[in-house]
Design an enzyme around this catalytic site. Structure first.
Site, PDB file in Angstrom:
ATOM      1  N   LEU A 122      99.824 -52.391  60.610  1.00 41.94           N
ATOM      2  CA  LEU A 122     100.040 -50.965  60.894  1.00 41.94           C
ATOM      3  C   LEU A 122     101.403 -50.581  60.341  1.00 41.94           C
ATOM      4  CD1 LEU A 122      98.897 -50.251  64.563  1.00 41.94           C
ATOM      5  CD2 LEU A 122      97.989 -49.215  62.480  1.00 41.94           C
ATOM      6  N   ASP A 152     107.441 -42.059  64.274  1.00 41.59           N
ATOM      7  CA  ASP A 152     107.493 -43.120  63.259  1.00 41.59           C
ATOM      8  C   ASP A 152     106.628 -42.697  62.063  1.00 41.59           C
ATOM      9  OD1 ASP A 152     108.240 -45.521  62.113  1.00 41.59           O
ATOM     10  OD2 ASP A 152     106.801 -46.740  63.229  1.00 41.59           O
TER      11      ASP A 152
HETATM   12 ZN   LIG Z   1     109.452 -49.840  62.910  1.00 38.89          ZN
END
Ligand SMILES: [Zn+2]
Length: 395
Positions: A321, A288
């Site tokens: 985040l 990610d």
């Molecule tokens: Zn995501």
């Protein structure tokens, strides 16, 4: 043998098998043979690469990555894709899904079209004369816009949309058949119809950015959801009388789970619980990662908005985040240290498992005859020293 190479290896993890004192014969962009050196004859005149003090594993596959090295993949330019692909190769990753973030329809269509062109060109070239050096983009992962605004994480609320088959059709046609994964929130109105439509087009469907109850998540798994996007993050929390989507994913072995294993996104005890309940076979390590990965602290782009990176941690202006700066080579080492399992046991989570989820297990994520010669060469502490993408050294 034309364009042939023999790679001698101290140890090979295929990853289903361990071969000590092994050799991998490469012909063109594919693996021709693999086995113990005593059993595989190296033809004369073949280039021999000596890695007898090293470990050779399949190149890693990152099915959820937004950017790195100062670039976001939604830029859709050769410069951006090359920067990310080269950065990934330095860390042993040989295939990736270019992942979109929730953005305006026009911007998403533009990214889908451009990324689709790079992916198809890379597929046609078989690694020879690649315009883009480094890791191979093997598809697009659409993350959003069909997500739950309550669990949007870093995705902008203003661009989140109701699930819509006509809109998904537009994205798929712009991408020219290169979309492989759609992540959506299964509890939204119309989500199950979109999920079934996506499955009918051959896409894998991840459930995520979701406030789904256990029952809502189970319905989506029964309808064909294949995995969960970054388990625990941007999901309804697990409570013992309201286990929600996390409870469904942990206990239903029809689905796999992506994990951001950077030691920041998920506590190590929650990772241990995940591995205990799903086993390594249903675990998918993803980064990610975003444009700030591999860069100094500062402000970076994720899709169309700004995130701040400090000490390797990415946050939006609100403090959510926002993606990571981890790499898959580090994620595997982290998984080893968080679980106490061996490197060999953890390795499928970054190789064979994502290949299987994507239907690529004959070509990617394995060291086997006929598969693409995508390899990561590691020292004995499992740090990358060389990467081969379809037979070509990338470093
Ligand atoms: Zn995501």
């Amino acid at each position: 043998m034309r364009q042939a190479k023999a790679i001698l290896a101290g140890t090979i993890f295929t990853p289903t098998e361990r071969i000590d004192d092994g050799v991998i014969l490469i012909q063109g962009h594919r693996i021709h043979k693999v086995g113990r050196k005593s059993e595989v004859k190296v033809p004369s005149g073949v280039q021999v690469v000596d890695n007898r003090d090293r470990v050779v594993v399949p190149g890693f596959i990152d099915m959820h990555i937004h950017g790195a090295a100062g670039h976001d993949l939604m830029e859709g330019t050769a410069e951006a894709v090359s920067a990310v692909a080269n950065y990934l190769a330095r860390h042993g990753t040989t295939s990736f899904l270019a992942t979109t973030a929730t953005a305006s329809i026009d911007r998403t269509l533009h990214a889908a079209q451009k990324l689709g062109e790079f992916i198809r060109a890379s597929h046609r070239s078989h690694g020879a004369g690649d315009k883009i050096a480094g890791a191979q983009p093997v598809g697009i992962h659409l993350e959003g816009p069909f997500i739950n605004v309550k669990k949007r994480g870093a995705h902008p609320a203003s661009q989140v949309r109701k699930p819509s088959i006509p809109l998904l059709e537009k994205f798929l046609s712009a991408a020219g058949g290169s979309v492989r994964v759609l992540t959506l929130a299964p509890e939204l109105d119309g989500a199950l119809a979109v999920l079934e439509f996506a499955r009918s087009k051959g896409l894998r469907v991840g459930i995520g950015h979701s406030n789904a109850t256990y029952e809502e998540a189970e319905r989506s798994i029964a309808a064909g959801a294949t995995h969960a996007a970054h388990i625990y993050n941007a999901m309804r929390p697990f409570l013992h009388r309201d286990p929600g989507i996390i409870g469904a994913v942990l206990t239903d072995n029809r689905v796999s789970a992506e994990l951001i294993c950077d030691g920041i996104h998920v506590d190590r005890s929650a990772i241990q619980l995940l591995v205990l309940s799903k086993g390594i076979d249903r675990l998918l390590l993803v980064t990610d990662s975003l444009s700030g990965a591999g860069m100094p602290d500062g402000n970076y782009r994720l899709g169309n908005f700004t995130v701040h990176v400090a000490g390797g941690v990415c946050r939006t202006v609100e403090g959510n985040l926002a993606g990571s700066t981890v790499t898959l080579d580090a994620a595997v080492r982290n998984l080893v240290s968080f679980t106490g399992l061996s490197y060999e046991q953890c390795l499928p989570a970054a190789t064979l498992n994502p290949a299987r989820i994507l239907g690529l297990e004959k070509q990617k994520g394995v060291i086997a005859p006929g598969a693409d010669a995508d390899l990561a060469v590691l020292d004995r502490s499992f740090y990358v020293t060389q990467t081969y993408v379809r037979g070509r050294p990338a470093l």
